[in-house]
Structures are given as C-alpha cells and as structure tokens.
Scaffold this motif. Structure first.
Motif, PDB file in Angstrom:
ATOM      1  N   LYS A 116       0.830  -1.208   0.000  1.00 60.18           N
ATOM      2  CA  LYS A 116       0.000   0.000   0.000  1.00 60.18           C
ATOM      3  C   LYS A 116       0.864   1.257   0.000  1.00 60.18           C
ATOM      4  CE  LYS A 116      -3.474   0.877   2.531  1.00 60.18           C
ATOM      5  NZ  LYS A 116      -4.368   1.046   3.719  1.00 60.18           N
ATOM      6  N   LEU A 117       1.923   1.222   0.775  1.00 60.37           N
ATOM      7  CA  LEU A 117       2.842   2.363   0.852  1.00 60.37           C
ATOM      8  C   LEU A 117       3.463   2.650  -0.512  1.00 60.37           C
ATOM      9  CD1 LEU A 117       4.355   4.346   2.840  1.00 60.37           C
ATOM     10  CD2 LEU A 117       6.139   2.588   2.947  1.00 60.37           C
ATOM     11  N   ILE A 118       3.894   1.597  -1.202  1.00 58.67           N
ATOM     12  CA  ILE A 118       4.507   1.759  -2.529  1.00 58.67           C
ATOM     13  C   ILE A 118       3.493   2.304  -3.527  1.00 58.67           C
ATOM     14  CG2 ILE A 118       5.561   0.520  -4.463  1.00 58.67           C
ATOM     15  CD1 ILE A 118       6.681  -1.465  -2.319  1.00 58.67           C
ATOM     16  N   THR A 125       1.906   1.880 -11.892  1.00 54.96           N
ATOM     17  CA  THR A 125       1.087   0.858 -11.242  1.00 54.96           C
ATOM     18  C   THR A 125       1.056  -0.433 -12.060  1.00 54.96           C
ATOM     19  OG1 THR A 125      -0.854   1.878 -12.265  1.00 54.96           O
ATOM     20  CG2 THR A 125      -0.374   2.475  -9.988  1.00 54.96           C
ATOM     21  N   GLU A 126       1.047  -0.303 -13.375  1.00 53.57           N
ATOM     22  CA  GLU A 126       1.074  -1.502 -14.226  1.00 53.57           C
ATOM     23  C   GLU A 126       2.404  -2.234 -14.090  1.00 53.57           C
ATOM     24  OE1 GLU A 126       0.984  -2.565 -18.989  1.00 53.57           O
ATOM     25  OE2 GLU A 126      -0.337  -1.002 -18.240  1.00 53.57           O
ATOM     26  N   GLY A 127       3.471  -1.472 -13.984  1.00 59.18           N
ATOM     27  CA  GLY A 127       4.793  -2.078 -13.879  1.00 59.18           C
ATOM     28  C   GLY A 127       5.030  -2.809 -12.577  1.00 59.18           C
ATOM     29  N   ARG A 141      -3.668  -8.585  -1.712  1.00 56.14           N
ATOM     30  CA  ARG A 141      -4.821  -7.880  -1.131  1.00 56.14           C
ATOM     31  C   ARG A 141      -4.730  -6.382  -1.424  1.00 56.14           C
ATOM     32  NH1 ARG A 141      -5.208  -6.764   5.240  1.00 56.14           N
ATOM     33  NH2 ARG A 141      -6.887  -5.201   5.202  1.00 56.14           N
ATOM     34  N   ALA A 142      -3.540  -5.814  -1.287  1.00 58.15           N
ATOM     35  CA  ALA A 142      -3.362  -4.384  -1.553  1.00 58.15           C
ATOM     36  C   ALA A 142      -3.592  -4.060  -3.023  1.00 58.15           C
ATOM     37  CB  ALA A 142      -1.959  -3.946  -1.125  1.00 58.15           C
ATOM     38  N   ALA A 151      -6.620  -1.667  -4.562  1.00 52.53           N
ATOM     39  CA  ALA A 151      -6.275  -0.514  -5.395  1.00 52.53           C
ATOM     40  C   ALA A 151      -6.818  -0.638  -6.810  1.00 52.53           C
ATOM     41  CB  ALA A 151      -4.758  -0.326  -5.438  1.00 52.53           C
ATOM     42  N   GLY A 152      -7.410  -1.792  -7.150  1.00 51.25           N
ATOM     43  CA  GLY A 152      -7.956  -2.003  -8.488  1.00 51.25           C
ATOM     44  C   GLY A 152      -6.921  -2.322  -9.531  1.00 51.25           C
ATOM     45  N   ILE A 153      -5.688  -2.610  -9.102  1.00 54.05           N
ATOM     46  CA  ILE A 153      -4.613  -2.935 -10.048  1.00 54.05           C
ATOM     47  C   ILE A 153      -4.767  -4.382 -10.527  1.00 54.05           C
ATOM     48  CG2 ILE A 153      -2.101  -3.185 -10.274  1.00 54.05           C
ATOM     49  CD1 ILE A 153      -1.866  -0.938  -8.178  1.00 54.05           C
ATOM     50  N   ILE A 154      -5.257  -5.239  -9.640  1.00 56.36           N
ATOM     51  CA  ILE A 154      -5.615  -6.616  -9.988  1.00 56.36           C
ATOM     52  C   ILE A 154      -7.086  -6.801  -9.669  1.00 56.36           C
ATOM     53  CG2 ILE A 154      -5.270  -9.058  -9.428  1.00 56.36           C
ATOM     54  CD1 ILE A 154      -2.394  -8.441  -8.770  1.00 56.36           C
ATOM     55  N   LYS A 155      -7.815  -7.346 -10.605  1.00 53.30           N
ATOM     56  CA  LYS A 155      -9.248  -7.549 -10.413  1.00 53.30           C
ATOM     57  C   LYS A 155      -9.505  -8.769  -9.557  1.00 53.30           C
ATOM     58  CE  LYS A 155      -9.984  -4.055 -13.057  1.00 53.30           C
ATOM     59  NZ  LYS A 155     -10.395  -2.761 -12.455  1.00 53.30           N
TER      60      LYS A 155
END
Length: 342
Positions: free
Chosen positions: A294-296, A315-317, A333-334, A338-342
């Motif tokens: 989450k911090l990153i 975020t993709e990288g 989970r993070a 964040a919606g980066i992984i569905k």
C-alpha cells in the motif's frame, strides 16, 4: 439556590465532556501501534536498486505511522536469496532485492545456484523492468543468427540479466551454444568497451522500461555506447527465440521497445525483459506485506525524486510479468483494493 444548581449543571457537563475525551483517547491508544521494523537488503552501493531501496526507507519514515523499513546495500541478488536461506529467522522481517529470473534459477537450483532454494520467494512489487539485447558495429551482422563463430561479450557469468539470460536465448533460441559462439563474460561496461575497441563482434546492451508509458532509460554503459558516434546495429531477440528460452524454465518476459524510444533506433525492438523487484519469503507476515505494498502504491510518484529509474515506475509495472500465484497474499490484497488486480 441558583448558584448551586448552576454549579451542579456545570459539573455534569464537565464530567460528560471528560468521559467523551477519555473514551476518544482510549480508542486512539487502542489503535496506536508501536513502530515495526522491517529490513531491506538491496544491491551494491550506487546502483539504482540501492538508491530506490533507500527511497523506500525514507518514504516509510515520512508516510507511514508505524512501518519502518531500514535499507542497506548487499553484494547482489544471489547473495540476498542465499542469506535468507542461511538465516531463516529473517524470513519474517526482511525484504530482498531480487527478480523473476534470479528467483526462478534459485527455485530450480540451476547455476549460479548450488541447490534448490525453496519455497520460492513471493513478490511485493517490481521497481524496475530491465530489457536486454545485443548490438554490433559490423554491418555484415544483421541478426543474432549471424553470430555463429563470432565473439560475443556479455556481463559477468553470475549476472542474470546481462549474461545468464542472453546466453540462454542464444543457446535455446538460435542454437548458438558455447561450442558455436565464443562467449566472453567480461562485465557490462567491459563488454561495450571491448566492442568499441574491436575485440568482439557483438556485446550486450540494454536499459530500463516502463510497460505503461513505453518509455525507456538506457543503462549507463549503453548511453556511453550510443554516444560513441559509431554506426550501431541493434539485434532484437525476437519473440520466438525468447519463448524457446522460456520453455526451458528461464523466467523472462517479452517486450517490444517502440521505435524512437532509444536514440538512433527507428524500428521496434523485440527484446527480453526481466523484473527487478522487492520480494519476500512466504513466511513474511501478511499485514507487513499489505502495508508495504500500500505504501509503494500510494507513493509511486515519489520514487522519481530519488533516481531516474523511479520515474519509470507505474502501477502496471509493479506486477508486470508475474502471475497472481507469485504475489505474496498480503501484497495481493493491496493490489486488489487498489484495483490494479481484479
């Protein structure tokens, strides 16, 4: 009588306020957490990995209420994996600089490792994506297949991205094993110097890539090579050759560097890439993996203030090149929140 009544009313109000304040303070105390220290070993001093590790340390101090990441240099990614194996107590409190290529070789026990290091490390986040290929000054050499019987300079033998992976693509993708090509393991800068001096026919070059923006930052020795003023031919690996190397268990990714992303390169380059990552053992606590990730994610724009490679972070990288099963559950989970992984 009124004075007594007013006094009692004031006392009741004061008591009520005190009760609310005490309750609030009690809640705050319950939610407060003492600082939790996590160590991070990166790579040699002065490298991009070292600087970005130091950046993560600074960000944790300034942006997180209790997570404290302490970064330090190390001899390199191979050392990092071996250290966790030798000191298993560290698996619950240490993040290491690593990557898909080196972690895959450790898990399989292939060289430069002397045994299988299991279970495999899990991803927290990529902080860079390295891309590598060959270049030549010989106008007669048009592709990697033309290097049969030629001298090719790579990085040091233990360097995964600059030597082990390129050699694997040459051998499995083009049938150019050490018996058919004179491969010399000399180091990254030394490889380019040897090419410029005419001592070899081709050398490994490369840089760092953001799969979201498609921007590239060439490595220092590659920048020096490009600035030489010589007529350079870049030799793309091609997806087929990379896939043949991957089929043997070598962890890599295919990427296409767009035209004009590199000075003097006017056509797209199909090359190989490897993640450069922060990773942990499966034993690393879920809550620490979650908070670190989450911090990153929350501070991804801040890394560019510390190093040019940080400007390529996206975020993709952060998860590029990995399956969800490779990601630590806390980090996963993070990413999902964040919606980066569905």
């Amino acid at each position: 009588m009124n004075t007594t009544k007013n006094f009692l009313l004031h006392a009741v109000k004061t008591c009520a306020v005190a009760t609310v304040v005490a309750a609030t303070l009690g809640i705050s105390s319950a939610n407060a957490r003492d600082p939790v220290n996590v160590s991070l070993i990166t790579a040699p001093f002065g490298t991009g990995s070292y600087v970005l590790g130091s950046a993560l340390e600074e960000i944790s101090k300034k942006q997180h209420p209790w997570l404290r990441i302490a970064s330090s240099e190390s001899p390199g990614f191979i050392f990092n994996i071996k250290k966790l194996d030798k000191e298993p107590a560290l698996k619950k409190s240490m993040i290491v600089g690593s990557g898909a290529g080196v972690a895959g070789l450790a898990a399989s026990g292939d060289k430069p490792f002397d045994k299988k290091y299991a279970p495999p490390l899990k991803l927290i986040a990529n902080y860079s994506l390295g891309a590598y290929w060959l270049a030549t000054l010989d106008p007669k050499i048009k592709s990697v297949s033309d290097l049969a019987g030629k001298k090719v300079a790579l990085g040091r033998a233990a360097q995964i991205n600059w030597a082990v992976q390129p050699e694997s693509i040459m051998r499995h993708g083009y049938g150019l094993g050490k018996d058919k090509t004179n491969i010399q393991y000399v180091g990254t800068k030394e490889a380019v110097d040897a090419l410029l001096d005419g001592n070899v026919d081709a050398a490994v070059v490369g840089g760092y890539f953001d799969p979201l923006t498609k921007k590239m930052e060439v490595s220092p020795q590659t920048a020096e090579f490009l600035a030489s003023g010589r007529k350079i031919t870049h030799l793309p690996w091609g997806k087929g050759a990379v896939n043949k190397a991957k089929s043997t268990g070598m962890k890599m990714a295919n990427i296409t560097v767009p035209a004009n992303a590199i000075e003097g390169v006017t056509t797209p380059l199909e090359v190989a890439a490897d993640t450069i990552s922060w990773m942990v053992a499966p034993e690393f606590p879920d809550d620490l993996a979650y908070e670190t990730t989450k911090l990153i994610i929350s501070n991804i724009q801040s890394f560019g203030e510390f190093h040019a490679l940080g400007k390529l972070m996206s975020t993709e990288g952060l998860i590029y090149g990995w399956e969800t099963s490779d990601i630590h559950p806390g980090a996963l989970r993070a990413y999902r929140e964040a919606g980066i992984i569905k």
